[in-house]
Design an enzyme around this catalytic site. Structure first.
Site, short mmCIF file in Angstrom:
data_model
loop_
_atom_site.label_atom_id
_atom_site.label_comp_id
_atom_site.label_asym_id
_atom_site.label_seq_id
_atom_site.Cartn_x
_atom_site.Cartn_y
_atom_site.Cartn_z
N HIS A 145 0.84 -1.21 0.00
CA HIS A 145 0.00 0.00 0.00
C HIS A 145 0.87 1.25 0.00
O HIS A 145 2.09 1.17 0.21
CB HIS A 145 -0.89 0.01 1.25
CG HIS A 145 -0.09 0.13 2.51
ND1 HIS A 145 0.42 -0.97 3.14
CD2 HIS A 145 0.34 1.20 3.22
CE1 HIS A 145 1.12 -0.58 4.19
NE2 HIS A 145 1.09 0.74 4.26
N HIS A 203 5.56 6.51 -1.36
CA HIS A 203 6.33 5.27 -1.52
C HIS A 203 5.52 4.06 -1.10
O HIS A 203 4.62 4.18 -0.25
CB HIS A 203 7.63 5.34 -0.70
CG HIS A 203 7.40 5.32 0.78
ND1 HIS A 203 7.04 6.46 1.48
CD2 HIS A 203 7.45 4.32 1.68
CE1 HIS A 203 6.89 6.15 2.76
NE2 HIS A 203 7.12 4.85 2.91
P1 2AM Z 1 6.43 2.74 5.96
O1 2AM Z 1 5.92 1.73 4.99
O2 2AM Z 1 7.29 3.78 5.33
O3 2AM Z 1 7.07 2.10 7.16
C1 2AM Z 1 1.38 1.34 8.28
O4 2AM Z 1 2.27 1.11 9.29
C2 2AM Z 1 1.86 2.41 7.34
O5 2AM Z 1 2.04 3.63 8.03
C3 2AM Z 1 3.18 2.09 6.65
O6 2AM Z 1 3.05 2.39 5.28
C4 2AM Z 1 4.19 2.96 7.33
O7 2AM Z 1 5.12 3.54 6.48
C5 2AM Z 1 3.37 4.08 7.89
N1 2AM Z 1 3.87 4.47 9.18
C6 2AM Z 1 4.02 3.71 10.27
N2 2AM Z 1 4.47 4.42 11.32
C7 2AM Z 1 4.62 5.68 10.87
C8 2AM Z 1 5.03 6.90 11.47
N3 2AM Z 1 5.40 6.98 12.76
N4 2AM Z 1 5.07 8.00 10.69
C9 2AM Z 1 4.72 7.95 9.40
N5 2AM Z 1 4.31 6.83 8.79
C10 2AM Z 1 4.25 5.72 9.51
#
Ligand code: 2AM
Length: 176
Positions: free
Chosen positions: A44, A126
């Site tokens: 996603h 991304h």
């Molecule tokens: P990531 O893929 O770059 O790790 C579910 O966890 C989604 O939320 C993931 O796509 C993750 O991004 C994002 N995510 C999780 N923790 C986060 C945070 N503290 N700040 C921003 N994005 C976050």
């Protein structure tokens, strides 16, 4: 109050064809960097990460989604990159389409107006392909994956021993 919180975020969820192509790109990245691949059904793109919320605040988030306008657009995922600090490898877009930038801007505006903390860093669209990569990926252009985006969703993240599982709480169609 039940005291039960949910860990949630707004995201774009690809259809089966795009997910399959991203998963194949994940295989290529894995051959290079090792680490843990994102499962096909969990690929996603996060629009806005919220974190843990109470059921009351969850209702506020649905109200936020209801008031945010989205228009359909095509997102061309055409590069592979990674971040050293969190060891993820991702598929990204060299160009962020204006309707996507606008959607994130309106979403953040509505979230802020509703009292939610919003991301201050520039939006970096991304799709995470690998976590805990052992080596850095050589950043490069890849065969473009054209993703026709027709809406966005509010998703709950459930942590299990088998990794993260996601449940769509609500979906909004673009252009309606
Ligand atoms: P990531 O893929 O770059 O790790 C579910 O966890 C989604 O939320 C993931 O796509 C993750 O991004 C994002 N995510 C999780 N923790 C986060 C945070 N503290 N700040 C921003 N994005 C976050």
């Amino acid at each position: 109050a039940t005291g039960k919180t949910s860990r949630v975020f707004f995201a774009l969820w690809p259809g089966a064809r795009v997910a399959r192509r991203l998963h194949e790109l994940g295989a290529e990245a894995h051959a290079e960097c090792a680490g843990r691949r994102t499962r096909c059904e969990t690929l996603h793109l996060t629009l806005a990460f919220i974190g843990d919320v109470s059921p009351q605040r969850l209702a506020d988030l649905i109200a936020v989604g209801n008031c945010v306008e989205a228009t359909p657009f095509t997102l061309r995922l055409d590069c592979l990159g990674g971040w050293r600090h969190n060891r993820i490898v991702w598929a990204g877009a060299q160009i962020c389409p204006a309707p996507l930038a606008g959607l994130v801007e309106r979403l953040n505006g509505a979230l802020e107006a509703a009292g939610f903390a919003v991301e201050r860093r520039p939006f970096a669209p991304h799709v995470t392909l690998l976590r805990k990569a052992h080596t850095q990926v050589s950043a490069r252009c890849v065969e473009p994956i054209d993703w026709r985006v027709g809406g966005f969703a509010l998703v709950e993240s459930l942590q299990t021993s088998a990794g993260a599982h996601y449940r769509t709480l609500r979906e909004w169609r673009a252009g309606e």
